[in-house]
Design an enzyme around this catalytic site. Sequence first.
Site, mmCIF file in Angstrom:
data_model
loop_
_atom_site.group_PDB
_atom_site.id
_atom_site.type_symbol
_atom_site.label_atom_id
_atom_site.label_comp_id
_atom_site.label_asym_id
_atom_site.label_seq_id
_atom_site.Cartn_x
_atom_site.Cartn_y
_atom_site.Cartn_z
ATOM 1 N N TRP A 170 0.852 -1.203 0.000
ATOM 2 C CA TRP A 170 0.000 0.000 0.000
ATOM 3 C C TRP A 170 0.874 1.234 0.000
ATOM 4 O O TRP A 170 0.620 2.191 -0.730
ATOM 5 C CB TRP A 170 -0.957 -0.007 1.192
ATOM 6 C CG TRP A 170 -1.916 -1.155 1.196
ATOM 7 C CD1 TRP A 170 -2.061 -2.095 2.185
ATOM 8 C CD2 TRP A 170 -2.864 -1.514 0.173
ATOM 9 N NE1 TRP A 170 -3.039 -2.998 1.833
ATOM 10 C CE2 TRP A 170 -3.550 -2.665 0.611
ATOM 11 C CE3 TRP A 170 -3.200 -0.964 -1.068
ATOM 12 C CZ2 TRP A 170 -4.556 -3.290 -0.143
ATOM 13 C CZ3 TRP A 170 -4.186 -1.583 -1.825
ATOM 14 C CH2 TRP A 170 -4.845 -2.725 -1.364
ATOM 15 N N ASP B 187 -1.679 7.093 5.933
ATOM 16 C CA ASP B 187 -2.716 6.132 5.568
ATOM 17 C C ASP B 187 -2.981 5.306 6.829
ATOM 18 O O ASP B 187 -2.144 4.511 7.250
ATOM 19 C CB ASP B 187 -2.200 5.242 4.425
ATOM 20 C CG ASP B 187 -3.166 4.097 4.078
ATOM 21 O OD1 ASP B 187 -4.201 3.948 4.751
ATOM 22 O OD2 ASP B 187 -2.846 3.347 3.133
ATOM 23 N N LYS C 52 -12.040 -1.428 7.033
ATOM 24 C CA LYS C 52 -11.252 -2.269 7.931
ATOM 25 C C LYS C 52 -11.758 -2.163 9.371
ATOM 26 O O LYS C 52 -11.957 -3.158 10.030
ATOM 27 C CB LYS C 52 -9.768 -1.865 7.879
ATOM 28 C CG LYS C 52 -9.179 -1.791 6.467
ATOM 29 C CD LYS C 52 -8.782 -3.140 5.910
ATOM 30 C CE LYS C 52 -8.567 -3.164 4.407
ATOM 31 N NZ LYS C 52 -7.575 -2.258 3.857
HETATM 32 C C1 LIG Z 1 -6.925 -1.965 2.453
HETATM 33 C C2 LIG Z 1 -5.900 -0.918 2.456
HETATM 34 C C3 LIG Z 1 -5.779 0.010 1.406
HETATM 35 C C4 LIG Z 1 -6.638 -0.041 0.170
HETATM 36 O O1 LIG Z 1 -7.897 0.410 0.453
HETATM 37 P P1 LIG Z 1 -9.012 0.555 -0.679
HETATM 38 O O2 LIG Z 1 -10.094 1.242 0.088
HETATM 39 O O3 LIG Z 1 -9.365 -0.825 -1.135
HETATM 40 O O4 LIG Z 1 -8.462 1.376 -1.779
HETATM 41 C C5 LIG Z 1 -4.822 0.991 1.513
HETATM 42 N N1 LIG Z 1 -4.016 1.069 2.580
HETATM 43 C C6 LIG Z 1 -4.097 0.191 3.603
HETATM 44 C C7 LIG Z 1 -3.179 0.331 4.770
HETATM 45 C C8 LIG Z 1 -5.041 -0.827 3.575
HETATM 46 O O5 LIG Z 1 -5.130 -1.691 4.587
#
Ligand SMILES: *Cc1c(COP(=O)(O)O)cnc(C)c1O
Length: 358
Positions: free
Chosen positions: A99, A168, A192
Site C-alpha cells: 500500500w 494512511d 477495515k
Molecule cells: C486496504 C488498504 C488500502 C486499500 O484500500 P481501498 O479502500 O481498497 O483502496 C490501503 N491502505 C491500507 C493500509 C489498507 O489496509
Amino acid sequence: MKKHNFYAGPSILPQYTIKNTADAILDFAGTGLSLLEISHRSKEFQAVMDEAQALVKELLDVPAGYEVVFVGGGASLQFCMVPFNLLNTKAAYLKTGVWAKKAQKEAAMFGEVVEVASSEDKTFCYIPKGFEAKVPTDVDYFHYTSNNTIYGTEIRKDPDVKVPLVADMSSDIFSRPIDVSKYSIIYGGAQKNLAPAGVTFAIVKQDALGKVNRPIPTMLDYRTHIDGGSMFNTPPCVSVYGALQTLKWLKAEGGVKEMERRAIVKSDKLYSEIDRNPFFKATVEDHEDRSRMNICFVMNDNYKELENDFMEFAKSQGMIGIKGHRSVGGFRASTYNALPEESVDALIAAMKEFEKKH
Ligand SMILES: *Cc1c(COP(=O)(O)O)cnc(C)c1O
C-alpha cells in the site's frame, strides 16, 4: 458452531452497526422509507452526515482548523489525491508495504519522491529503524502507512519529523489515540475498522490546502468536499450510515483509549501463544513493530507441511478468514476493534489443541 471473523477487510463490525443498519434499510429514522431509497438531501440523512463528522472529531480529539470528509474511491484514490493537493516539488515516503508503495508510485507523477527507507528486502516484515531522522526538511510532506495490513507491522507513535505528516491509517484508525495536530491529512478506507465498504474518510488540515500551483480536477480537490460537507455529489449513504453506527458504538464503549486497552489485551495474548507454541512462529520478530490489528504467523520451520492441516482444523473450530496474504503465506488473524476477546481465545484454544494432537 460460533463463527470467529478474522477477515482483514472488509471485516468484522460491531453487532450494533449491523443491526442498526439492517433496521434502517427497512425503516430509516421513522420515515417509513428505506435507507436505500431516501434522498441524501433529506434532513434525516443530513443529520447522519453531520453527526458522523462530529463524532470523528470528538473521538480523535481533532483540533480546530481540520475538517472530516467522507468520499468514494477507497484509500487507493487518496494515494493520488494527496499529492494532487499537497505536492509542489518534493515529498518523502516510507516504503513499508505494497500500500505504501502504491501511494509512493502515484506521488512520483506529481513531483520528486524521496524514499526515506524501505523494508522490502525482507518482505516488509519490519519497520525500518531510525526513519524519522532520515526525513529531509525541505519536502512538502512525509507520508507513511501506520499499519501495514498485509504484513502485520505497525507504527503506533506519531512520527517526530519537522515537516507536515500524511498518514494512511486505513487499518488502525480508532484503535488508539493519535495527535491529529501533527498531520496535514489522515485518510483511510473505512472497510477495515469502521464501516461497510464504499466510503473513505479523510481528516484534512485546511491550512495545508491551496498551496499547489496545478489545477486540481473538482472531484479530486479536498476543498470541494469540505465546502460541500461531503455532499458535493451523492455520498455512499449506506456506508456513511454504517460508519455513524460504529462511531456511536465506539463512544459508548469508552472511545479510542478503551479500544487501545482491548487491542493490547487481545494482541498480547495471541502473540504470546504464537511465541510459546512450538508449531508456530510470528513473521514479525521485533515486538515493537508488531501490529495490534493484523497478527501474522506461519508454521515453524519443522512443521511447514502441517499448514493445511492447521487451516482445516481452525476452520472446523469456527475460524474464518485466517489465511495469510499470498505474499506472506501462513496465517493472519485480524483483531480489529469489533473482534471480541472470546474470538482470540477460541483461536488460541485451537492452536493449543492442534499442538496436543500432533
Ligand atoms: C486496504 C488498504 C488500502 C486499500 O484500500 P481501498 O479502500 O481498497 O483502496 C490501503 N491502505 C491500507 C493500509 C489498507 O489496509
